[in-house]
Design an enzyme around this catalytic site. Structure first.
Site, PDB file in Angstrom:
ATOM      1  N   GLY A   1      -7.857  19.622  74.078  1.00  0.00           N
ATOM      2  CA  GLY A   1      -6.605  18.921  73.831  1.00  0.00           C
ATOM      3  C   GLY A   1      -6.818  17.432  73.629  1.00  0.00           C
TER       4      GLY A   1
ATOM      5  N   ASP B   1     -12.759  20.571  66.941  1.00  0.00           N
ATOM      6  CA  ASP B   1     -11.532  19.857  67.307  1.00  0.00           C
ATOM      7  C   ASP B   1     -11.166  18.826  66.245  1.00  0.00           C
ATOM      8  OD1 ASP B   1     -11.336  21.274  69.705  1.00  0.00           O
ATOM      9  OD2 ASP B   1     -12.641  19.871  70.739  1.00  0.00           O
TER      10      ASP B   1
ATOM     11  N   ARG C   1     -22.537  11.807  65.510  1.00  0.00           N
ATOM     12  CA  ARG C   1     -22.659  10.924  66.666  1.00  0.00           C
ATOM     13  C   ARG C   1     -22.698  11.757  67.935  1.00  0.00           C
ATOM     14  NH1 ARG C   1     -17.768   6.746  65.076  1.00  0.00           N
ATOM     15  NH2 ARG C   1     -18.650   5.973  63.116  1.00  0.00           N
TER      16      ARG C   1
END
Length: 289
Positions: A52, A242, A275
């Site tokens: 989330g 995500d 990254r």
């Protein structure tokens, strides 16, 4: 009046993200262990995480006005887990601390090629009570399955209008009440296989991610768009999914063509792998150029 309409049109899209907040404890090793094996020589790092929170930060960095609905513990881990969200200006007024349980923690192992293994101790995420949910008004709602299904069901009942996007991760059965409300269902191949029997009557848009092979959008059994990500030097794949979810949601909120939306999501997901750390790796809009 004309100026007011122009100003409203220029406002960033308003997105609510309902989901988890974790502190990621990441060990980087040359390779992932097999069952029963100890791999030594790793380097340890700590990063904000949780699906989330990751998706909320990704959406914010891509230009959306984002509110995160979540639960954390009343502990030092919560401060670490929310640090980047605060810096980037995510609205945390609906992120509530619970006194009687810890903030969620994810134990992540990443190998030299960027592949990972993850074990999550959900803590406060598991204690999210459906009756405590109060969704802010927004143009779209993005959810995942790291909070109880009852919370997602309550969100489906409260979010009567606007785009409802569900990332079906981690793998879990989805209640029929939620599926009836979902407009866009985002899955990887493992999740799609696990949900196969549930989706026969699903009428919404399905986004299937295929890792380095890209992704596709489907209506029923018909593929309506395919995209492959740009070639990048993968450092850490944690959070790439995500980033994809946030990017696809924002693109669909902007009413772009399906192909353009999928291309954008694949580009953002690929950029997130370059990254270390899920949240530090989330690209800003100007990084994509």
């Amino acid at each position: 009046m004309g100026d007011g309409q122009a100003d409203a049109k220029d406002q960033p899209p308003r997105l609510t993200v309902l989901g988890s907040v974790n502190l990621d404890i990441v060990a980087r090793a040359d390779r992932l262990p097999v069952a029963g094996e100890t791999v030594t020589g790793a380097e340890l790092s700590r990063f904000p995480g949780g699906k989330g929170a990751n998706q909320a930060l990704a959406a914010r960095r891509l230009g959306a006005d984002v509110c995160l609905c979540a639960r954390v513990g009343n502990d030092a881990a919560a401060d670490e887990a929310l640090a980047l969200l605060r810096v980037d200006g995510v609205d945390l007024s609906h992120c509530i601390s619970l006194a009687d349980c810890p903030t969620g923690v994810a134990l992540v192992v990443v190998d030299a090629g960027g592949e990972n293994q993850i074990v999550v101790a959900p803590g406060a995420n598991r204690r999210f009570a459906a009756e405590s949910l109060k969704l802010p008004q927004a143009e779209a709602l993005l959810c995942q399955l790291e909070v109880p299904m009852a919370v997602i069901e309550e969100a489906a009942a409260q979010q009567k209008a606007g785009l409802f996007v569900l990332n079906a991760a981690p793998v879990a059965p989805i209640s029929p009440a939620v599926l009836r409300r979902v407009d866009v269902l985002i899955m990887n191949e493992i999740e799609a296989q696990a949900l196969d029997g549930q989706l026969d009557s699903f009428q919404g848009l399905k986004a299937l991610t295929l890792g380095a092979k890209g992704a596709m959008l489907m209506k029923g059994d018909k593929v309506i768009a395919r995209a492959t990500p740009p070639k990048v030097q993968v450092v850490d794949s944690t959070g790439a999914g995500d980033a994809f979810c946030a990017a696809l949601t924002i693109a669909l909120m902007s009413s772009v063509e399906y192909q353009e939306a999928l291309d954008f999501a694949c580009k953002v997901g690929a950029r997130a792998t370059t990254r270390h750390g899920a949240q530090p790796g989330m690209p800003h809009r100007n990084d994509l150029d």
